[in-house]
Scaffold this motif. Structure first.
Motif, mmCIF file in Angstrom:
data_model
loop_
_atom_site.group_PDB
_atom_site.id
_atom_site.type_symbol
_atom_site.label_atom_id
_atom_site.label_comp_id
_atom_site.label_asym_id
_atom_site.label_seq_id
_atom_site.Cartn_x
_atom_site.Cartn_y
_atom_site.Cartn_z
ATOM 1 N N ASN A 100 0.849 -1.189 0.000
ATOM 2 C CA ASN A 100 0.000 0.000 0.000
ATOM 3 C C ASN A 100 0.887 1.242 0.000
ATOM 4 O OD1 ASN A 100 -2.334 -1.650 0.033
ATOM 5 N ND2 ASN A 100 -2.118 -1.914 2.242
ATOM 6 N N ASP A 101 0.810 2.081 1.041
ATOM 7 C CA ASP A 101 1.636 3.294 1.059
ATOM 8 C C ASP A 101 2.810 3.169 2.016
ATOM 9 O OD1 ASP A 101 0.227 3.304 3.409
ATOM 10 O OD2 ASP A 101 -0.377 5.410 3.309
ATOM 11 N N THR A 102 3.252 1.941 2.242
ATOM 12 C CA THR A 102 4.327 1.688 3.199
ATOM 13 C C THR A 102 5.462 0.900 2.538
ATOM 14 O OG1 THR A 102 2.829 1.669 5.101
ATOM 15 C CG2 THR A 102 4.891 0.491 5.370
ATOM 16 N N HIS A 103 6.665 1.162 2.992
ATOM 17 C CA HIS A 103 7.824 0.351 2.608
ATOM 18 C C HIS A 103 7.999 -0.748 3.655
ATOM 19 C CE1 HIS A 103 11.943 -0.454 1.084
ATOM 20 N NE2 HIS A 103 12.166 -0.764 2.350
ATOM 21 N N ILE A 104 8.119 -1.988 3.199
ATOM 22 C CA ILE A 104 8.278 -3.085 4.145
ATOM 23 C C ILE A 104 9.336 -4.072 3.650
ATOM 24 C CG2 ILE A 104 6.408 -4.479 3.129
ATOM 25 C CD1 ILE A 104 5.731 -5.384 6.020
ATOM 26 N N HIS A 105 10.144 -4.543 4.578
ATOM 27 C CA HIS A 105 11.106 -5.630 4.350
ATOM 28 C C HIS A 105 12.046 -5.372 3.170
ATOM 29 C CE1 HIS A 105 9.492 -7.770 7.590
ATOM 30 N NE2 HIS A 105 8.569 -8.485 6.978
ATOM 31 N N GLY A 106 12.511 -4.116 3.063
ATOM 32 C CA GLY A 106 13.539 -3.809 2.079
ATOM 33 C C GLY A 106 13.045 -3.532 0.687
ATOM 34 N N GLY A 107 11.725 -3.594 0.482
ATOM 35 C CA GLY A 107 11.168 -3.320 -0.831
ATOM 36 C C GLY A 107 10.923 -4.581 -1.637
ATOM 37 N N GLU A 108 10.269 -4.412 -2.765
ATOM 38 C CA GLU A 108 9.920 -5.562 -3.598
ATOM 39 C C GLU A 108 11.149 -6.341 -4.041
ATOM 40 O OE1 GLU A 108 7.428 -6.572 -7.711
ATOM 41 O OE2 GLU A 108 7.456 -4.538 -6.885
ATOM 42 N N ASN A 109 12.253 -5.634 -4.283
ATOM 43 C CA ASN A 109 13.492 -6.284 -4.713
ATOM 44 C C ASN A 109 14.597 -6.104 -3.675
ATOM 45 O OD1 ASN A 109 12.634 -7.210 -7.410
ATOM 46 N ND2 ASN A 109 12.379 -5.014 -7.783
ATOM 47 N N GLY A 110 14.235 -6.325 -2.428
ATOM 48 C CA GLY A 110 15.201 -6.231 -1.341
ATOM 49 C C GLY A 110 16.154 -7.408 -1.310
ATOM 50 N N PHE A 111 16.857 -7.564 -0.198
ATOM 51 C CA PHE A 111 17.876 -8.609 -0.067
ATOM 52 C C PHE A 111 17.306 -10.007 -0.307
ATOM 53 C CE2 PHE A 111 21.072 -6.286 2.948
ATOM 54 C CZ PHE A 111 21.200 -5.275 2.005
ATOM 55 N N HIS A 112 16.017 -10.189 -0.009
ATOM 56 C CA HIS A 112 15.390 -11.507 -0.142
ATOM 57 C C HIS A 112 15.289 -11.969 -1.590
ATOM 58 C CE1 HIS A 112 12.134 -8.690 -0.976
ATOM 59 N NE2 HIS A 112 11.501 -9.679 -1.589
ATOM 60 N N SER A 113 15.441 -11.059 -2.554
ATOM 61 C CA SER A 113 15.266 -11.397 -3.967
ATOM 62 C C SER A 113 16.566 -11.241 -4.756
ATOM 63 C CB SER A 113 14.181 -10.517 -4.585
ATOM 64 O OG SER A 113 14.568 -9.156 -4.579
ATOM 65 N N ARG A 114 17.685 -11.287 -4.069
ATOM 66 C CA ARG A 114 18.989 -11.126 -4.714
ATOM 67 C C ARG A 114 19.800 -12.421 -4.607
ATOM 68 N NH1 ARG A 114 18.671 -6.197 -7.482
ATOM 69 N NH2 ARG A 114 17.367 -4.802 -6.228
ATOM 70 N N VAL A 115 20.656 -12.644 -5.590
ATOM 71 C CA VAL A 115 21.573 -13.784 -5.557
ATOM 72 C C VAL A 115 22.847 -13.350 -4.837
ATOM 73 C CG1 VAL A 115 22.911 -15.420 -6.918
ATOM 74 C CG2 VAL A 115 20.625 -14.735 -7.687
ATOM 75 N N TRP A 116 23.217 -14.097 -3.816
ATOM 76 C CA TRP A 116 24.362 -13.780 -2.985
ATOM 77 C C TRP A 116 25.564 -14.645 -3.390
ATOM 78 C CZ3 TRP A 116 23.857 -11.267 2.239
ATOM 79 C CH2 TRP A 116 22.599 -10.646 2.399
ATOM 80 N N ASP A 117 26.767 -14.087 -3.282
ATOM 81 C CA ASP A 117 27.984 -14.875 -3.427
ATOM 82 C C ASP A 117 28.137 -15.785 -2.207
ATOM 83 O OD1 ASP A 117 28.618 -13.546 -5.801
ATOM 84 O OD2 ASP A 117 29.703 -11.966 -4.727
#
Length: 346
Positions: A100-117
């Motif tokens: 809605n009008d809030t930022h939560i958990h780092g955003g739609e493409n936050g750390f949870h949606s990234r490939v980590w080394d």
């Protein structure tokens, strides 16, 4: 102790790898490099039956759209940022608004949606996986390039340690947690209402109807948020109180009353017991009030309160940027947090 790994998916030519770290007592932890995510925690019950105690997907491709953040590392900022607005060093920033009008958990493409080394860790007393991700200046609206390192390690004392370290080249905000959903009954045979929970937290933050915080801090004394002596989660959860009604249960920050946060979770039928210790200042207790439909569970009536979150972190950033300073990270500073999960049967 041992580490094994397997390629479970490929995204745009990048391998998604699942690592399994195991100790000599039969405990096994699954971790994928997408979102630095815990995929499973296998532990024995009092009869020696090995079962999973966290929500995860059998089909690993589903982690690519893991919008409920099952098992993932959350960043740059766990929890909510009120209206997605931040002012840092007199500069205003507008973060990605993904609820809605809030930022939560780092955003739609936050750390949870990234490939980590990744890097495997073999030490005399533990095995583990180190994961690293560099978040560039402007990602999801945040200032500064942030390098984050996460280590998951397991020893023969049945302790899973989650260590986080982050640095930045420019003043920013950092508040990182792991977002695993726990159920100690094993393979989700029961919901979490008969789990016994104990938290050394003497204060809690009330929420607005939309889940944001106002900045008020209340005592837990004589409230349903008092878990200091321990109680069943279901004891008070359905009482007709405004704060419980807003969240349809618990979804509130609780402030530890000591420098070391301590949490105990126990399920009587399986005998599984988990003790959490952390140097974070708070924990968000979410009682799994609504998983919606796209979950690992096939029956809609099973989704409600089938698992719970205990998100150790700084306080969320509320109205008028309250508690922002708790998460400020400056150049030449190091953000360090550790949360340890000890598994046993009683």
């Amino acid at each position: 102790m041992n580490i094994s790994k397997e390629i479970v998916e490929n995204v745009s030519g990048i391998d998604i790898v699942e690592y399994i770290i195991e100790n000599d007592n039969g405990i096994a932890i699954g971790i994928i490099n997408f979102g630095a995510t815990i995929t499973k925690i296998i532990t024995p019950d009092r009869y020696g039956n090995l079962e999973n105690m966290v929500v995860g997907f059998d089909n690993k491709s589903k982690y690519l759209k893991n919008f409920l953040h099952f098992g993932s590392v959350i960043g740059r900022v766990a929890g909510r940022v009120y209206k997605g607005k931040l002012t840092i060093d007199d500069v205003a920033y507008n973060l990605d608004l993904n609820l809605n009008d809030t930022h939560i958990h780092g955003g739609e493409n936050g750390f949870h949606s990234r490939v980590w080394d990744t890097e495997e860790i073999y030490e005399e007393d533990k095995v583990g996986v180190k994961l690293r991700y560099i978040s560039l200046d402007g990602e999801e609206g945040f200032p500064g390039t942030v390098e984050t390192k996460v280590v998951y390690s397991l020893n023969n004392e049945n302790e899973l340690e989650f260590e986080v370290e982050a640095t930045t080249d420019k003043t920013t905000v950092v508040n990182i947690t792991n977002h695993s959903y726990f159920n100690l009954s094993g393979n989700f045979k029961e919901n979490i209402l008969n789990h016994y929970l104990k938290i050394n937290a003497d204060r809690f933050l009330p929420i607005y109807k939309n889940g944001d915080i106002s900045g008020k801090i209340n005592t837990v004394e004589n409230t349903v948020f008092d878990f200091r002596k321990g109680k069943l989660i279901g004891e008070d959860i359905d009482k007709k109180l405004e704060q419980l009604t807003f969240a349809d249960g618990y979804d509130h920050p609780l402030l530890f009353d000591d420098k070391i946060g301590k949490i105990e979770l126990w399920e009587s039928n399986s005998g599984r017991h988990m003790e959490i210790t952390t140097n974070n200042e708070a924990v968000i207790f979410y009682s799994g009030n609504c998983f919606m439909k796209k979950t690992p569970f096939s029956k809609k009536d099973k989704n409600r309160r089938i698992a719970l979150c205990l998100e150790t972190q700084n306080l969320p950033i509320g109205e008028n940027e309250v508690f922002k300073e708790n998460s400020i990270l400056r150049k030449n500073e190091v953000y360090k947090r550790t949360t340890k999960y000890k598994f046993s049967v009683i």
